[in-house]
Design a protein around this motif. Structure first.
Motif, short mmCIF file in Angstrom:
data_model
loop_
_atom_site.label_atom_id
_atom_site.label_comp_id
_atom_site.label_asym_id
_atom_site.label_seq_id
_atom_site.Cartn_x
_atom_site.Cartn_y
_atom_site.Cartn_z
N LYS A 33 -9.50 -8.07 15.79
CA LYS A 33 -9.52 -6.77 15.13
C LYS A 33 -8.12 -6.17 14.99
CE LYS A 33 -14.23 -5.88 16.64
NZ LYS A 33 -15.25 -4.85 16.92
N ARG A 34 -7.11 -7.01 15.15
CA ARG A 34 -5.75 -6.48 15.11
C ARG A 34 -5.31 -6.07 13.71
NH1 ARG A 34 -2.72 -10.95 18.76
NH2 ARG A 34 -4.31 -12.24 17.76
N THR A 35 -6.05 -6.44 12.67
CA THR A 35 -5.67 -6.00 11.32
C THR A 35 -6.03 -4.55 11.08
OG1 THR A 35 -7.75 -6.71 10.30
CG2 THR A 35 -5.97 -8.33 10.42
N TYR A 36 -6.82 -3.95 11.97
CA TYR A 36 -7.14 -2.53 11.77
C TYR A 36 -7.05 -1.69 13.04
CZ TYR A 36 -11.87 -4.55 12.68
OH TYR A 36 -12.96 -5.24 13.16
N GLY A 83 -19.63 -9.01 13.83
CA GLY A 83 -19.08 -8.24 14.94
C GLY A 83 -17.89 -7.37 14.62
N HIS A 84 -17.48 -7.32 13.35
CA HIS A 84 -16.36 -6.45 12.98
C HIS A 84 -16.85 -5.04 12.66
CE1 HIS A 84 -12.77 -8.96 12.96
NE2 HIS A 84 -13.52 -9.97 12.53
N ASP A 85 -15.90 -4.10 12.67
CA ASP A 85 -16.20 -2.69 12.45
C ASP A 85 -16.33 -2.33 10.97
OD1 ASP A 85 -15.03 -3.12 15.03
OD2 ASP A 85 -14.83 -0.96 15.26
N GLY A 86 -16.11 -3.29 10.11
CA GLY A 86 -16.16 -3.03 8.68
C GLY A 86 -16.76 -4.18 7.92
N ILE A 87 -16.82 -4.02 6.62
CA ILE A 87 -17.37 -5.04 5.73
C ILE A 87 -16.36 -6.17 5.58
CG2 ILE A 87 -18.13 -5.47 3.36
CD1 ILE A 87 -19.14 -2.52 3.37
N LEU A 88 -16.79 -7.38 5.89
CA LEU A 88 -15.91 -8.55 5.88
C LEU A 88 -16.16 -9.36 4.61
CD1 LEU A 88 -13.88 -10.37 7.48
CD2 LEU A 88 -15.90 -11.51 8.45
N ARG A 89 -15.08 -9.62 3.88
CA ARG A 89 -15.20 -10.43 2.66
C ARG A 89 -13.96 -11.30 2.51
NH1 ARG A 89 -16.23 -6.56 -0.86
NH2 ARG A 89 -18.46 -6.67 -0.35
N MET A 92 -10.66 2.65 10.00
CA MET A 92 -10.36 2.51 8.58
C MET A 92 -9.53 3.72 8.12
SD MET A 92 -11.78 -0.35 7.65
CE MET A 92 -11.60 -1.04 9.30
N ASP A 93 -8.66 3.51 7.15
CA ASP A 93 -7.87 4.61 6.60
C ASP A 93 -8.74 5.49 5.72
OD1 ASP A 93 -5.49 3.74 7.78
OD2 ASP A 93 -5.05 2.38 6.13
N GLY A 94 -8.59 6.82 5.90
CA GLY A 94 -9.29 7.78 5.05
C GLY A 94 -10.69 8.12 5.48
N ARG A 95 -11.16 7.57 6.60
CA ARG A 95 -12.55 7.77 6.97
C ARG A 95 -12.87 9.19 7.38
NH1 ARG A 95 -9.74 6.78 11.37
NH2 ARG A 95 -10.59 6.81 13.49
N ILE A 96 -11.94 9.88 8.02
CA ILE A 96 -12.23 11.23 8.51
C ILE A 96 -12.48 12.18 7.34
CG2 ILE A 96 -11.39 13.18 9.86
CD1 ILE A 96 -12.09 10.65 11.48
N GLY A 139 -12.52 -13.17 4.58
CA GLY A 139 -11.63 -13.06 5.73
C GLY A 139 -10.92 -11.74 5.87
N GLU A 140 -11.24 -10.77 5.05
CA GLU A 140 -10.57 -9.46 5.09
C GLU A 140 -11.59 -8.34 5.29
OE1 GLU A 140 -7.92 -6.50 2.17
OE2 GLU A 140 -8.40 -8.56 1.54
N ILE A 141 -11.23 -7.36 6.11
CA ILE A 141 -12.05 -6.17 6.25
C ILE A 141 -11.72 -5.24 5.08
CG2 ILE A 141 -12.59 -4.17 7.69
CD1 ILE A 141 -13.55 -6.82 8.83
N ILE A 142 -12.74 -4.91 4.29
CA ILE A 142 -12.55 -4.12 3.08
C ILE A 142 -12.60 -2.63 3.44
CG2 ILE A 142 -13.33 -3.72 0.73
CD1 ILE A 142 -12.40 -6.59 1.34
N ASN A 143 -11.46 -1.96 3.34
CA ASN A 143 -11.32 -0.60 3.82
C ASN A 143 -12.22 0.40 3.09
OD1 ASN A 143 -9.13 1.15 5.56
ND2 ASN A 143 -9.80 2.29 3.76
N ASP A 144 -12.04 0.54 1.79
CA ASP A 144 -12.67 1.65 1.08
C ASP A 144 -14.19 1.51 1.01
OD1 ASP A 144 -10.04 2.26 0.81
OD2 ASP A 144 -10.01 2.32 -1.37
N GLU A 145 -14.67 0.30 0.85
CA GLU A 145 -16.12 0.08 0.84
C GLU A 145 -16.72 0.40 2.21
OE1 GLU A 145 -19.25 -3.50 -0.36
OE2 GLU A 145 -17.11 -3.68 -0.89
N THR A 146 -15.98 0.04 3.25
CA THR A 146 -16.43 0.38 4.60
C THR A 146 -16.48 1.89 4.79
OG1 THR A 146 -15.54 -1.67 5.54
CG2 THR A 146 -15.90 0.16 7.05
#
Length: 351
Positions: free
Chosen positions: A241-244, A151-157, A191-195, A159-166
């Motif tokens: 989802k407060r980490t992102y 249910g997260h907006d990114g790839i979870l590994r 995620m940072d850098g997505r745009i 316990g962390e949402i992995i920014n760049d892979e997402t």
């Protein structure tokens, strides 16, 4: 005469002697409020059907219109029924739809890989709607949460949402959505850098004319519950989802975050949720001058519906007052589940 009576009489005499014109300098603000025609004549902010974007929830199958318990009046629709809804929206003058899928659980995994399927549900809906109603705009959300098993907006590994892979995954998914006919890609993952990554991927695939409406300031809000029920993630979410997502306390951070999206190539900015963050709507519009939108999210919608059903409020009046608030705060448009209802009321002259 009693002392109290004397005081009252003195007070009334003093009040009678007041010259209101002297106090107001002959300026009476109520003069333009006296009649309906004069109120309309001096009205500063107007809501029109052109300001409305209608979010739709898509499910697999055919001839399905499945009510969402937490959102009275809103259905999950199969693609064929979404096409019918798009025709109705076009007839009402609604300029654009925003589509969100509720995919089968066996197609969800930890990386949201089904988002990269060119024939997934969201892309099927885009192609069908564009074929049937070519002149209506299609806005697609490119986040992974409808496709992940957690249910997260990114790839979870670990316990962390992995920014760049997402970011790489959603950039690839954005190209498939544009290939299917999406007019605007609207990444909601934060995620940072997505745009910048999406812009480069779209341009490299020949989609220079596909715009990006960034969820520039998406807050970690308590207003998303009914939406998560609608797309089938409410029972999946592990953690929060407060980490992102943005902290609701941080206005300056929201402006900086949006500024990064502007630098990376966003064509439009969105604030989500809408009404609790009208100050952010105004700040983004004044700071960047880009087309600015607000998402009147599921919790906002459901609260109005519940209040009206309980007899506490006039749901129709509240609906229009809140939509107008977004315009007054500088928004160029609103994503709202009320879009058909508001469009019909505006057509009757009630906007």
């Amino acid at each position: 005469m009693s002392k109290d009576s004397k005081n009252t009489a003195a007070g009334l005499a003093a009040a009678a002697a007041i010259d209101v014109d002297e106090i107001t300098g002959h300026r009476r603000m109520r003069r333009t409020r006296v009649a309906d025609w004069s109120r309309r004549l001096v009205r500063e902010t107007r809501l029109t059907v052109d300001d409305l974007i209608w979010p739709l929830f898509i499910v697999p199958g055919t001839n399905i219109a499945e009510p969402i318990a937490a959102m009275p009046g809103v259905n999950r629709m199969s693609v064929d029924r979404a096409v019918e809804a798009a025709r109705m929206a076009a007839d009402l003058g609604i300029p654009a739809l925003a589509t969100f899928p509720n995919v089968e659980m066996d197609k969800r995994d930890v990386t949201g890989s089904h988002a990269l399927d060119p024939d997934n549900l969201i892309n099927q809906a885009t192609r069908a709607i564009k074929q049937a109603v070519p002149n209506i705009g299609i806005i697609t959300d490119v986040a992974l949460d409808p496709f992940t098993s957690h249910g997260h907006d990114g790839i979870l590994r670990d316990g962390e949402i992995i920014n760049d892979e997402t970011v790489r995954a959603i950039a690839a998914a954005a190209v498939h959505q544009a290939d299917a006919g999406a007019d605007i890609i609207s990444p909601s993952d934060m995620m940072d850098g997505r745009i910048g990554a999406i812009r480069r991927a779209l341009d490299a695939a020949g989609h220079q004319n596909v715009a990006i409406m960034s969820y520039a300031t998406k807050f970690a809000s308590a207003c998303y519950g009914p939406y998560r029920e609608a797309i089938g993630t409410s029972g999946l979410l592990k953690g929060d989802k407060r980490t992102y997502y943005l902290d609701p306390s941080n206005a300056m951070e929201a402006i900086r975050d949006a500024g990064m999206d502007v630098e990376e190539g966003a064509d439009m900015l969105m604030v989500k949720p809408g009404l609790p963050y009208l100050d952010i709507c105004r700040a983004l519009k004044d700071t960047y001058g880009l087309p600015t939108f607000a998402y009147q999210v599921s919790g906002e919608y459901s609260m109005i519906k519940a209040g009206h059903a309980a007899g506490y409020i006039d749901g129709e009046r509240i609906m229009m007052e809140k939509l107008l608030a977004f315009k007054r705060a500088g928004c160029d448009g609103i994503l709202t589940y009320f879009a058909p209802e508001a469009a019909r009321l505006i057509a009757k002259g009630g906007g």
